[in-house]
Design a protein around this motif. Structure first.
Motif, PDB file in Angstrom:
ATOM      1  N   ASP A 174       9.576   2.786   6.248  1.00 49.58           N
ATOM      2  CA  ASP A 174       8.225   3.220   5.957  1.00 49.58           C
ATOM      3  C   ASP A 174       7.280   3.077   7.164  1.00 49.58           C
ATOM      4  O   ASP A 174       6.236   3.701   7.196  1.00 49.58           O
ATOM      5  CB  ASP A 174       7.632   2.401   4.809  1.00 49.58           C
ATOM      6  CG  ASP A 174       8.229   2.742   3.462  1.00 49.58           C
ATOM      7  OD1 ASP A 174       8.375   3.945   3.167  1.00 49.58           O
ATOM      8  OD2 ASP A 174       8.550   1.820   2.714  1.00 49.58           O
ATOM      9  N   CYS A 217       1.773   8.298   2.538  1.00 48.05           N
ATOM     10  CA  CYS A 217       1.012   7.270   3.256  1.00 48.05           C
ATOM     11  C   CYS A 217      -0.343   7.104   2.586  1.00 48.05           C
ATOM     12  O   CYS A 217      -1.135   8.052   2.534  1.00 48.05           O
ATOM     13  CB  CYS A 217       0.829   7.675   4.717  1.00 48.05           C
ATOM     14  SG  CYS A 217      -0.093   6.468   5.685  1.00 48.05           S
ATOM     15  N   SER A 218      -0.629   5.905   2.076  1.00 49.46           N
ATOM     16  CA  SER A 218      -1.879   5.682   1.347  1.00 49.46           C
ATOM     17  C   SER A 218      -3.050   5.374   2.259  1.00 49.46           C
ATOM     18  O   SER A 218      -4.207   5.479   1.833  1.00 49.46           O
ATOM     19  CB  SER A 218      -1.706   4.525   0.355  1.00 49.46           C
ATOM     20  OG  SER A 218      -1.442   3.313   1.049  1.00 49.46           O
ATOM     21  N   TYR A 219      -2.788   4.990   3.517  1.00 51.88           N
ATOM     22  CA  TYR A 219      -3.877   4.511   4.365  1.00 51.88           C
ATOM     23  C   TYR A 219      -4.323   5.513   5.424  1.00 51.88           C
ATOM     24  O   TYR A 219      -5.254   5.245   6.170  1.00 51.88           O
ATOM     25  CB  TYR A 219      -3.485   3.187   5.030  1.00 51.88           C
ATOM     26  CG  TYR A 219      -2.193   3.221   5.810  1.00 51.88           C
ATOM     27  CD1 TYR A 219      -2.154   3.711   7.115  1.00 51.88           C
ATOM     28  CD2 TYR A 219      -1.025   2.739   5.244  1.00 51.88           C
ATOM     29  CE1 TYR A 219      -0.971   3.736   7.826  1.00 51.88           C
ATOM     30  CE2 TYR A 219       0.165   2.757   5.955  1.00 51.88           C
ATOM     31  CZ  TYR A 219       0.188   3.245   7.245  1.00 51.88           C
ATOM     32  OH  TYR A 219       1.362   3.265   7.938  1.00 51.88           O
ATOM     33  N   THR A 276      -1.302   5.081  -6.027  1.00 48.77           N
ATOM     34  CA  THR A 276      -0.646   3.816  -5.720  1.00 48.77           C
ATOM     35  C   THR A 276      -1.651   2.670  -5.752  1.00 48.77           C
ATOM     36  O   THR A 276      -2.857   2.877  -5.663  1.00 48.77           O
ATOM     37  CB  THR A 276       0.029   3.880  -4.345  1.00 48.77           C
ATOM     38  OG1 THR A 276      -0.942   4.250  -3.360  1.00 48.77           O
ATOM     39  CG2 THR A 276       1.126   4.939  -4.352  1.00 48.77           C
ATOM     40  N   ASP A 280      -0.566  -1.182   1.346  1.00 50.88           N
ATOM     41  CA  ASP A 280       0.758  -0.860   1.863  1.00 50.88           C
ATOM     42  C   ASP A 280       1.181  -1.953   2.845  1.00 50.88           C
ATOM     43  O   ASP A 280       0.572  -2.117   3.901  1.00 50.88           O
ATOM     44  CB  ASP A 280       0.718   0.506   2.541  1.00 50.88           C
ATOM     45  CG  ASP A 280       2.085   1.010   2.968  1.00 50.88           C
ATOM     46  OD1 ASP A 280       2.974   0.173   3.216  1.00 50.88           O
ATOM     47  OD2 ASP A 280       2.256   2.236   3.055  1.00 50.88           O
TER      48      ASP A 280
END
Length: 380
Positions: A174, A217-219, A276, A280
């Protein structure tokens, strides 16, 4: 009662699970039970008991603990936690055929983990820490052996058959260094591109001219949908720099699942995102603390997959853990499937509306949905 979770679709039969119960689903008859998957996972069993599951849903949100795939004939595969089961009688009875890594998540693997390719079955294991990242292979779904093992990536997100080139593809994650999209050649994984969050994907969408994906990718300040022309894909494994994919859209949450369908003489690609929770652990810390809503978006070949229409947008279920610090909460998803008639199946899970339902959407209505903005979002 646990919510319905979409499994695989084969020859027009839609397979699904409700907790540890396996069955089929149709618009006319709803969910029809086939049998029970004998998972020993404690969380899966708790979420399968109606009074307890109802309480847990209110505290943590609904947790996905099973996957179900048809693999030809009367055979099915299922995962429950770190256990892989196989059925040879369409789900009436099951046998444990493999134990997955101990650090595997609640579902054991992602729904994108199983692929049939050249008469063999491939499964991407999903360890969350410590174990090697493996893709395993089987001829019958019962006996499995290691096909690829990597120590330089956290895990494989999925394996995929490309119907146009005949290649077997995979996705890894990841961190930047661990993220790649590539092909399996002679028992080895060869990245086509990697080294940044641009190449961190879960699912892939294949079209005659290109391969598309969305960033998992959450960020990132901008979660992009990307298109890589087949003309830019090296025909053989190469050590050259990664090709540069085209950015064709942007969404508010990490992209997880994808389907491609044909309708009215054109191809449509449909992606769904996940809402989510938390930070992360592979990202830059406090810069990314979750994501936006669950979205389902679609674009057609006619637009070059550059005009994206939002078919659905739902928030995560308002469980107690979303407002009380220290209580873990579940992600929310929209699982996807297709029918032989060219409709898209959308299965929101752990959402504030339509949780555990299977919605049917037809491409003829996609252009009526609102167009997406491609402006960068704010994270914090």
């Amino acid at each position: 009662m646990p919510g319905l979770k979409l499994g695989g679709v084969e020859h027009g039969t839609v397979y699904a699970t409700r907790g540890l119960t396996a069955g089929t689903w149709s618009r006319g008859r709803g969910f029809e039970r086939i049998g029970s998957i004998p998972g020993s996972n404690v969380a899966a069993r708790l979420f399968d008991i109606p009074p307890i599951s109802g309480l847990l849903d209110r505290v943590t949100g609904s947790v996905t603990t099973t996957n179900l795939w048809p693999i030809g004939g009367d055979r099915l595969l299922a995962t429950v936690g770190a256990e892989l089961f196989q059925s040879s009688d369409r789900g009436q009875s099951w046998r444990l055929v493999r134990r997955l890594p101990e650090s595997s998540g609640p579902m054991g693997v992602l729904p994108t983990a199983v692929c049939r390719h050249e008469d063999r079955l491939y499964l991407a294991e999903y360890p969350l820490g410590g174990e090697a990242a493996r893709v395993v292979v089987s001829d019958d779904g019962r006996r499995w052996s290691t096909y690829v093992s990597r120590s330089d990536v956290r895990h494989f997100h999925g394996v995929f058959h490309d119907p146009y080139s005949g290649s077997l593809w995979g996705t890894t994650g990841d961190t930047n260094e661990e993220s790649a999209i590539g092909r399996f050649v002679d028992g080895e994984f060869h990245p086509v591109g990697g080294g940044s969050q641009t190449w961190r994907a879960v699912d892939l969408a294949f079209t005659p001219e290109s391969v598309l994906w969305g960033m998992d990718c959450s960020y990132a300040p901008r979660i992009e949908i990307l298109r890589l022309s087949r003309d830019d894909i090296p025909p053989e494994p190469s050590d050259t720099d990664s090709p540069v994919p085209d950015v064709v859209g942007a969404v508010d949450s990490p992209v997880f699942y994808a389907v491609t369908i044909q309708s009215g003489g054109t191809a449509w690609v449909v992606f769904s995102t996940a809402a989510t929770t938390g930070t992360d652990s592979t990202g830059p810390g406090t810069d990314g603390t979750g994501s936006g809503p669950v979205q389902v978006v679609a674009a057609s070949r006619r637009s070059g997959y550059e005009r994206w229409h939002q078919l659905l947008s739902l928030e995560r279920s308002p469980a107690l853990g979303t407002t009380v610090p220290g209580i873990p909460t579940a992600n929310a998803y929209a699982f996807l499937g297709t029918t032989p008639e060219g409709a898209v199946l959308i299965n929101p899970f752990n959402t504030d509306h339509n949780h555990g339902q299977i919605l049917v959407s037809h491409p003829a209505t996609f252009t009526e949905a609102p167009r997406l903005s491609t402006e960068p979002r704010t994270v914090g």
